[in-house]
Design a protein around this motif. Structure first.
Motif, mmCIF file in Angstrom:
data_model
loop_
_atom_site.group_PDB
_atom_site.id
_atom_site.type_symbol
_atom_site.label_atom_id
_atom_site.label_comp_id
_atom_site.label_asym_id
_atom_site.label_seq_id
_atom_site.Cartn_x
_atom_site.Cartn_y
_atom_site.Cartn_z
ATOM 1 N N ARG A 302 -37.685 -16.985 -24.074
ATOM 2 C CA ARG A 302 -36.250 -17.424 -24.170
ATOM 3 C C ARG A 302 -35.940 -18.843 -24.832
ATOM 4 N N LYS A 511 -29.815 -6.495 -7.050
ATOM 5 C CA LYS A 511 -29.442 -7.723 -7.352
ATOM 6 C C LYS A 511 -28.614 -8.553 -6.105
ATOM 7 N N ILE A 516 -31.141 -8.371 -13.142
ATOM 8 C CA ILE A 516 -30.863 -6.972 -13.875
ATOM 9 C C ILE A 516 -31.902 -6.743 -14.709
ATOM 10 N N GLU A 517 -32.130 -7.872 -15.706
ATOM 11 C CA GLU A 517 -32.995 -7.717 -16.751
ATOM 12 C C GLU A 517 -34.645 -7.863 -16.006
HETATM 13 P P1 XMP Z 1 -29.815 -10.979 -14.987
HETATM 14 O O1 XMP Z 1 -30.910 -10.454 -15.449
HETATM 15 O O2 XMP Z 1 -29.752 -12.558 -14.755
HETATM 16 O O3 XMP Z 1 -28.566 -10.492 -15.770
HETATM 17 O O4 XMP Z 1 -29.462 -10.421 -13.571
HETATM 18 C C1 XMP Z 1 -27.201 -10.568 -15.679
HETATM 19 C C2 XMP Z 1 -26.367 -10.213 -16.695
HETATM 20 O O5 XMP Z 1 -26.592 -11.140 -17.622
HETATM 21 C C3 XMP Z 1 -27.357 -10.561 -18.894
HETATM 22 N N1 XMP Z 1 -28.177 -11.692 -19.314
HETATM 23 C C4 XMP Z 1 -27.996 -12.368 -20.601
HETATM 24 N N2 XMP Z 1 -27.005 -12.329 -21.232
HETATM 25 N N3 XMP Z 1 -27.949 -14.217 -22.703
HETATM 26 C C5 XMP Z 1 -26.968 -13.200 -22.343
HETATM 27 O O6 XMP Z 1 -26.101 -13.154 -23.163
HETATM 28 C C6 XMP Z 1 -29.058 -14.293 -21.673
HETATM 29 O O7 XMP Z 1 -29.718 -14.927 -21.868
HETATM 30 C C7 XMP Z 1 -29.120 -13.348 -20.569
HETATM 31 N N4 XMP Z 1 -29.949 -12.861 -19.601
HETATM 32 C C8 XMP Z 1 -29.187 -12.161 -18.939
HETATM 33 C C9 XMP Z 1 -27.830 -9.378 -18.623
HETATM 34 O O8 XMP Z 1 -28.187 -8.474 -19.549
HETATM 35 C C10 XMP Z 1 -26.665 -8.822 -17.517
HETATM 36 O O9 XMP Z 1 -25.763 -8.298 -18.124
#
Ligand code: XMP
Length: 519
Positions: A302, A511, A516-517
């Motif tokens: 990242r 979650k 999510i990812e």
């Molecule tokens: P997670 O994986 O944290 O993701 O449950 C929640 C939402 O955020 C998006 N996501 C990101 N979007 N930059 C972004 O623009 C990032 O670094 C990033 N990390 C997660 C993910 O796709 C989901 O919609």
């Protein structure tokens, strides 16, 4: 403070978890409103904001506590309609001469039923039967209403569930009309804004005109640059700014090699060829994939992507003559100040993950034409600007792209497999008419190969995981309950159509505790 030209309603926030819902209900009624924490709403603020009506939100405090929050007393002398909700109702009563008590028998949490007492215009369309379901969430209750107020509805633990001083246009309810569990709640807001004389001038058509004029005035004859990702927010912001200043806008689409199948062509094609925007397609796949080589730690990946993105964007932006502004798709929920009980208002401004920090570094000013809008309004504006429905309804896609869907080491070969599998999966979801019911869906390629048999041969290929979730804002999520038939059909298609994958799994983690990812 500068205001737009629309009729304005002010929501004074006392810290309720659901204050944003009030704003959304009002926006749906074509009424422009802003939420401000009570600490900021001084007499001077009120005079400057010049609201046509005010709503006092709920909140966690008790008005019986010394030093608890209040609305400015001057509000009640402005001659404008006021609606108090829950805590807002209680502070209103207290400030106008009534009484609130806490203690045994004053609390009510969850579903309750209000019965009517007399006729009130605020309640038009209510009480088709002898009671209305409402959502209560209060520890204290009003024990004595203020002079001038009359009772129009009661519930078992709220003798003054609905009261009003019709002559002064003051209304007070103990329950929360903005939540889903008050099924007829939207009607109360509709009646309130009608009584307050709002003409419903907040439409996306009107907003478009006003926003264009504001962008022209802000930008003058300078140049604006915009990091275009193909997501809804940056797409709508770019389309709007382009309509305002035309060729003075240059978009930079950073292609880090971590995009989905045909994504770069689709985004660049639409904005450049169909909408005539000036788009630089920064083809930097080799740079990103080269730096990522051998890296398997999620945070390291990242960080590499985030840093390179800024470097690349800056490199292209430096080549644009006279760039003075950076466009960002910041939305209203990102700029609402939240109520803090530990001192002054705390500001929760989320900076765009990709370009955060850049404006200061490059000496750029910000253009944020979506700052006043909720996400659903951004979509409506996008439709108004003629963006295709397929763009407006797109699932979110993270800035680091496929990198965070490829746990472990990233290779071009794995990315190619992932892209193909993802395309088949999304095609399946669309074909079954499920795309719009799902918040986000994608494939992750797993860092493991497994044994299979195809025809008469042994295979040793990658396993993948399908992910699909429902969510409101991405903060919490639930896995999507596909039918077994759908899952089976999709697995068969992926294995048949995507060389390199011989096993498909479905991720059923919510979650929290998952994200999510995958990274
Ligand atoms: P997670 O994986 O944290 O993701 O449950 C929640 C939402 O955020 C998006 N996501 C990101 N979007 N930059 C972004 O623009 C990032 O670094 C990033 N990390 C997660 C993910 O796709 C989901 O919609």
């Amino acid at each position: 403070m500068e205001h737009n030209t629309h009729e304005r309603l002010l929501i004074i926030d006392f810290g309720s978890q659901v204050t944003q819902l009030i704003a959304r209900r009002l926006r749906e009624l074509n009424v422009y409103c802003e939420i401000h924490p009570y600490q900021n709403v001084t007499d001077a603020f009120l005079a400057d904001f010049a609201p046509k009506a005010v709503i006092l939100s709920g909140g966690p405090d008790s008005v019986t506590r010394e030093g608890s929050p209040r609305a400015p007393d001057s509000l009640f002398g402005m001659g404008i309609p006021v609606l108090g909700i829950c805590y807002g109702q209680q502070t209103m009563m207290t400030q106008l001469g009534g009484k609130v008590v806490s203690g045994e028998g004053t609390a009510e949490f969850g579903r309750a039923f209000v019965t009517p007492q007399g006729k009130l215009q605020l309640l038009d369309g209510w009480f088709a039967t002898d009671k209305e379901q409402v959502w209560m969430s209060h520890g204290d209750h009003v024990s004595e209403i203020a002079p001038g107020f009359v009772v129009y509805g009661t519930s078992p633990n709220a003798p003054y569930a609905i009261t009003a001083d019709v002559a002064r246009n003051f209304y007070a309810v103990q329950f929360h009309p903005e939540v889903h569990h008050t099924p007829n709640g939207a009607k109360l807001y509709e009646n309130f804004v009608r009584l307050a004389g709002f003409s419903g001038d907040w439409t996306m058509g009107a907003y478009r005109e006003q926003a264009i004029a504001a962008i022209r005035e802000q930008v003058g004859d300078s140049h604006v640059i915009c990091a275009l990702s193909g997501g809804v927010d940056s797409s709508v912001a770019a389309a709007l700014i382009h309509e305002a200043v035309g060729d003075q806008l240059t978009c930079v689409f950073v292609d880090h090699g971590l995009l989905r199948l045909n994504e770069a062509e689709e985004v660049v094609g639409m904005f450049r060829d169909h909408m005539n925007l000036h788009v630089i397609h920064a083809e930097e796949q080799d740079l990103f994939l080269g730096e990522l080589e051998g890296q398997s730690d999620p945070e390291t990946k990242r960080k590499i992507i985030g840093k390179l993105f800024i470097d690349v964007f800056q490199k292209y932006a430096n080549g644009i003559d006279g760039a003075k502004f950076l466009a960002q798709g910041t939305l209203y929920p990102d700029v609402i100040e939240s109520v803090s009980f530990s001192g002054g208002p705390s500001v929760t401004i989320k900076s765009h993950h990709n370009v955060g920090g850049l404006p200061e570094k490059m000496g750029l000013k910000l253009v944020e034409p979506l700052r006043e809008l909720f996400k659903d309004e951004v979509r409506a504006l996008g439709r108004e600007l003629g963006l295709p429905a397929s763009f407006i309804g797109r699932h979110p896609f993270p800035g680091p792209g496929l990198a965070i869907r490829c746990p472990g080491e990233i290779t071009r070969a794995k990315l190619d497999i992932l892209r193909k599998a993802d395309a088949v999966y999304i095609d399946q979801i669309r074909k079954h008419g499920l795309y719009d019911d799902i918040w986000q869906a994608f494939v992750a390629i797993l860092p493991v190969r497994t044994v299979g048999v195809m025809g008469d041969g042994r295979t040793y290929d990658y396993a993948c995981a399908l992910r699909a979730v429902t969510s409101v804002d991405g903060m919490t999520a639930d896995y999507y309950p596909f039918s077994h038939e759908f899952l089976g059909e999709t697995a068969t298609r992926i294995i048949n159509e995507v060389p390199g994958i011989n096993r498909v799994t479905y991720d059923i983690t919510s979650k929290p505790p998952g994200t999510i990812e995958w990274e």
